[in-house]
Design a protein around this motif. Sequence first.
Motif, short mmCIF file in Angstrom:
data_model
loop_
_atom_site.label_atom_id
_atom_site.label_comp_id
_atom_site.label_asym_id
_atom_site.label_seq_id
_atom_site.Cartn_x
_atom_site.Cartn_y
_atom_site.Cartn_z
N GLY A 97 0.87 -1.35 -0.04
CA GLY A 97 0.16 0.17 -0.03
C GLY A 97 0.87 1.35 -0.08
O GLY A 97 1.95 1.26 -0.50
N ASP A 98 0.41 2.44 0.59
CA ASP A 98 1.12 3.56 0.46
C ASP A 98 1.97 3.69 1.87
O ASP A 98 2.40 4.87 2.11
CB ASP A 98 0.26 4.76 0.37
N PHE A 99 2.30 2.49 2.25
CA PHE A 99 3.30 2.46 3.68
C PHE A 99 4.26 1.64 3.42
O PHE A 99 3.95 0.65 3.01
CB PHE A 99 2.31 2.39 4.94
N PHE A 100 5.46 2.18 4.17
CA PHE A 100 6.68 1.11 4.02
C PHE A 100 6.34 -0.01 5.03
O PHE A 100 5.83 0.29 6.33
CB PHE A 100 7.75 1.84 4.58
N SER A 101 6.59 -1.29 4.85
CA SER A 101 6.12 -2.46 5.56
C SER A 101 7.12 -3.51 5.56
O SER A 101 8.25 -3.52 4.85
CB SER A 101 4.73 -2.86 5.22
N LEU A 102 6.85 -4.48 6.22
CA LEU A 102 8.00 -5.75 6.23
C LEU A 102 8.11 -6.24 4.76
O LEU A 102 9.09 -6.88 4.48
CB LEU A 102 7.36 -6.89 7.15
N ALA A 103 6.93 -6.22 3.83
CA ALA A 103 6.81 -6.76 2.48
C ALA A 103 8.27 -5.89 1.83
O ALA A 103 8.75 -6.78 1.06
CB ALA A 103 5.57 -6.41 1.96
N ASP A 104 8.38 -4.53 2.10
CA ASP A 104 9.40 -3.88 1.31
C ASP A 104 10.66 -4.35 2.08
O ASP A 104 11.54 -4.50 1.44
CB ASP A 104 9.08 -2.52 1.34
N LEU A 105 10.76 -4.12 3.34
CA LEU A 105 11.91 -4.34 4.00
C LEU A 105 12.62 -5.85 3.68
O LEU A 105 13.79 -6.05 3.60
CB LEU A 105 11.70 -4.42 5.51
N GLN A 106 11.72 -6.95 3.68
CA GLN A 106 12.32 -8.21 3.49
C GLN A 106 13.32 -8.16 2.16
O GLN A 106 13.91 -9.12 2.07
CB GLN A 106 11.30 -9.17 3.50
N HIS A 107 12.79 -7.11 1.19
CA HIS A 107 13.72 -7.18 -0.20
C HIS A 107 14.80 -6.80 -0.11
O HIS A 107 15.79 -6.70 -1.04
CB HIS A 107 12.60 -6.41 -1.07
N LEU A 108 15.16 -5.93 0.89
CA LEU A 108 16.14 -5.09 1.03
C LEU A 108 17.50 -5.81 0.98
O LEU A 108 18.55 -5.53 -0.18
CB LEU A 108 16.35 -4.06 2.22
N PRO A 109 17.91 -6.77 1.53
CA PRO A 109 19.43 -7.26 1.34
C PRO A 109 19.71 -7.94 0.16
O PRO A 109 20.69 -7.87 -0.55
CB PRO A 109 19.40 -8.43 2.61
N TRP A 110 18.58 -8.80 -0.32
CA TRP A 110 18.91 -9.56 -1.74
C TRP A 110 18.98 -8.60 -2.77
O TRP A 110 19.68 -8.71 -3.65
CB TRP A 110 17.63 -10.58 -1.78
N THR A 111 17.96 -7.59 -2.88
CA THR A 111 18.00 -6.59 -3.85
C THR A 111 19.30 -5.99 -3.99
O THR A 111 20.13 -5.74 -4.97
CB THR A 111 16.72 -5.58 -3.85
N GLN A 112 19.89 -5.46 -2.83
CA GLN A 112 21.21 -5.12 -2.69
C GLN A 112 22.34 -5.64 -3.34
O GLN A 112 23.05 -5.29 -4.11
CB GLN A 112 21.57 -4.58 -1.12
N TYR A 113 22.21 -7.16 -3.11
CA TYR A 113 23.17 -7.95 -3.59
C TYR A 113 23.08 -8.08 -5.10
O TYR A 113 23.95 -8.01 -5.93
CB TYR A 113 23.42 -9.21 -2.78
N LEU A 114 21.91 -8.10 -5.66
CA LEU A 114 21.51 -8.22 -6.82
C LEU A 114 22.05 -6.99 -7.68
O LEU A 114 22.99 -7.22 -8.84
CB LEU A 114 20.06 -8.39 -7.14
N VAL A 115 21.95 -6.00 -7.36
CA VAL A 115 22.39 -4.55 -7.90
C VAL A 115 23.97 -4.39 -7.70
O VAL A 115 24.46 -4.16 -8.77
CB VAL A 115 21.56 -3.41 -7.21
N THR A 116 24.62 -4.77 -6.54
CA THR A 116 26.02 -4.45 -6.33
C THR A 116 26.62 -5.64 -6.79
O THR A 116 27.48 -5.65 -7.90
CB THR A 116 26.27 -3.89 -4.96
N ALA A 117 26.66 -6.60 -6.01
CA ALA A 117 27.58 -7.87 -6.07
C ALA A 117 27.19 -8.61 -7.40
O ALA A 117 28.40 -9.15 -8.23
CB ALA A 117 27.44 -9.06 -5.12
N CYS A 118 26.14 -8.83 -7.81
CA CYS A 118 25.70 -9.77 -9.09
C CYS A 118 25.72 -8.84 -10.19
O CYS A 118 25.57 -9.25 -11.46
CB CYS A 118 24.45 -10.34 -8.80
N LYS A 119 25.79 -7.40 -10.24
CA LYS A 119 25.83 -6.46 -11.24
C LYS A 119 24.27 -6.77 -12.29
O LYS A 119 24.50 -6.78 -13.45
CB LYS A 119 26.80 -6.81 -12.36
N LYS A 120 23.39 -6.86 -11.51
CA LYS A 120 22.10 -7.32 -12.07
C LYS A 120 21.16 -5.98 -12.07
O LYS A 120 20.17 -6.29 -11.95
CB LYS A 120 21.56 -8.54 -11.81
#
Length: 205
Positions: free
Chosen positions: A162-185
């Motif tokens: 919805g229009d509020f930051f929640s666990l649903a978003d938070l749970q994506h942080l570590p993996w997406t960070q690695y995808l963008v940086t370490a995996c160059k994706k």
Amino acid sequence: LVMAVIKLHGHPISTATAMVLCCLNEKEVEYDFALVELSAGAHKQPQYLALNPFGVVPTIQDGDLTLFESRAIVKYLAKKYKGQGADLLGNTLTEQALVEQWCEVEGHSFFPPASTILFQTVLRPLRGGATDEAVVEINIGKLNKVLDIYEERLSKSKYLAGDFFSLADLQHLPWTQYLVTACKKGDLISSRKHVNAWWEDISSR
């Protein structure tokens, strides 16, 4: 009366540990960090196995409670500290149901391909193995399908639930960070207007 501080056993390189750290920071909770030296095999030693029989990080100790599994931990923290920091759970039953739904999506649809890509492109070469490009391609395909659904969803709401930051978003942080940086994706994210705006928002928190 001294409040017992939560003790987090983990390692900063671990995405699951990072997820819990994100939650502790969002909830403004004091904690002690106990480094579990993964490279030395500390997570497989009897002392740690007594806390977590699966021998993986993280684990938290909160008074008499010992809890493992990062998604269970962040849900517990969000509930226990509901009145402080970012809400993370939603207020109405509908909001809470949507948070649960997108948390499940992360665990079942986003995490499996994302973790496979990370394993193949980063961890396997670190351990002396070769990246299986076919496996990477298959999982990029899976992730593209998931992110297309996110793109559609995020065209209608600022965050997943919805229009509020929640666990649903938070749970994506570590993996997406690695995808963008370490995996160059990073193109998986940047090629999608609404997913990219969402990622820029949540990753800057």
